[in-house]
Design an enzyme around this catalytic site. Structure first.
Site, PDB file in Angstrom:
ATOM      1  N   LYS A  30       0.843  -1.204   0.000  1.00 67.76           N
ATOM      2  CA  LYS A  30       0.000   0.000   0.000  1.00 67.76           C
ATOM      3  C   LYS A  30       0.873   1.247   0.000  1.00 67.76           C
ATOM      4  CE  LYS A  30      -3.895  -2.374   2.195  1.00 67.76           C
ATOM      5  NZ  LYS A  30      -4.666  -2.666   3.398  1.00 67.76           N
TER       6      LYS A  30
ATOM      7  N   GLN B 296      -4.258  -1.380   9.734  1.00 70.82           N
ATOM      8  CA  GLN B 296      -4.258  -2.702   9.108  1.00 70.82           C
ATOM      9  C   GLN B 296      -4.839  -3.740  10.066  1.00 70.82           C
ATOM     10  OE1 GLN B 296      -3.473  -3.225   5.905  1.00 70.82           O
ATOM     11  NE2 GLN B 296      -3.903  -5.405   6.026  1.00 70.82           N
TER      12      GLN B 296
ATOM     13  N   ASP C 195     -10.537   3.665   5.023  1.00 69.10           N
ATOM     14  CA  ASP C 195     -10.874   2.238   4.946  1.00 69.10           C
ATOM     15  C   ASP C 195     -12.375   2.016   5.115  1.00 69.10           C
ATOM     16  OD1 ASP C 195      -9.266   0.110   4.280  1.00 69.10           O
ATOM     17  OD2 ASP C 195      -8.119   0.189   6.151  1.00 69.10           O
TER      18      ASP C 195
END
Ligand code: GUN
Length: 293
Positions: free
Chosen positions: A54, A98, A121
């Site tokens: 990412k 994450q 996200d």
């Protein structure tokens, strides 16, 4: 019939080129780059690899990225402090925590702490709640299911009125994918480990999203001829014939399924590259929003 193969790598590349141009425009206008702040806690090698990928993707299109990397013994207070620091950092426009987090960390509390303006996200309970509700729109939607929706659009799938079956109910993929399909007016069925007669349910589906993490779980005979199949799985299987000794397969038996489906995404090279691209897209969107545009 041989299916149209949905090439996520090509779609992702086109979108990343467009995003790179947008990042350049943003920088010219504001004198600084969009920024992504990542939180990586724990020692899961797959998570570390995802965060590396990412961050590299950010760099390639001109987004700046920072990371708080913590080991598997990190405390709730440490992870919360990292999120607060990113919330307060004016150079950071998007925050990526994450998942999964180490087991001692309360994931719900952490995700709730992420600034709504920076929730790229889409996992903040308010964004997920708005996704679930009629007439409400989340600011950001989760990357992987958004990537699935873009691939469906790309192949011209008719979603409104379609029977869509999502296999898997994870918070990261299956559940939000089902909610996005419902928002797009599909009739949605979610299959999971307790579902009876998954093959019979899949047989009714015009659209199948497979996100269960089991290699080649979905069989060609289950599919309705012409169905559009999006395969989210990336499963490592032994392959003595390959130089590495392994290869990656999806949640769908691709070779057989492509003879029945109308369109099917590849693994690798389908949903995977789209996931990162949607995160980049959300980060650029967050930067414009925070800049007041
Ligand atoms: N873990 C697996 N997929 C994802 C994702 O899309 N976002 C985050 N934050 N964690 C993940």
């Amino acid at each position: 019939m041989t299916a149209t193969i949905i090439n996520g790598t090509a779609v992702a590349e086109r979108m990343r080129n467009e995003l790179a141009a947008e990042v350049t425009r943003f920088k010219e206008r504001h004198g600084y780059a969009p920024g992504l702040g990542a939180v990586l806690a724990g020692d899961d090698p797959a998570s570390a690899q995802y965060v590396r990928m990412k961050r590299r993707a950010c760099e390639q299109i001109g987004i700046e990225s920072t990371a708080h990397v913590m080991d598997s013994s990190s405390t709730q207070a440490e992870v919360e402090a990292a999120v607060r620091q990113l919330n307060d950092d004016p150079k950071v426009h998007g925050i990526l925590v994450q998942l999964p987090l180490p087991k001692q960390i309360d994931e719900e509390k952490i995700l709730q702490l992420v600034s709504l303006d920076k929730d790229v996200d889409g996992f903040h309970p308010i964004n997920i709640g708005k996704l679930a509700m009629k007439g409400r729109e989340p600011t950001f939607t989760p990357a992987t299911p958004t990537g699935c929706m873009v691939l469906l659009e790309e192949v011209g799938a008719k979603i409104s009125g379609a029977n869509a079956v999502v296999i898997g109910r994870s918070n990261i993929v299956g559940l939000p994918a089902a909610m996005m399909l419902l928002k797009a007016n599909a009739t949605v069925t979610i299959c999971h480990s307790r579902t009876q007669d998954i093959p019979g349910i899949v047989k009714q589906a015009d659209i199948v999203i497979a996100a269960i993490g089991q290699p080649e779980f979905v069989k060609a005979e289950w599919l309705k001829p012409g169905a559009v199949v999006i395969d989210v799985g990336t499963n490592q299987v032994d392959d003595p014939a390959s130089s590495k000794g392994y290869r990656f397969v999806g949640d769908v038996d691709f070779e057989a399924a492509k003879e029945v489906a109308g369109a099917i995404s590849k693994v690798p090279g389908g949903v995977g590259p789209m996931t990162i691209t949607m995160l980049l897209h959300n980060t650029v969107k967050a930067a414009w929003r925070i800049a007041g545009e």
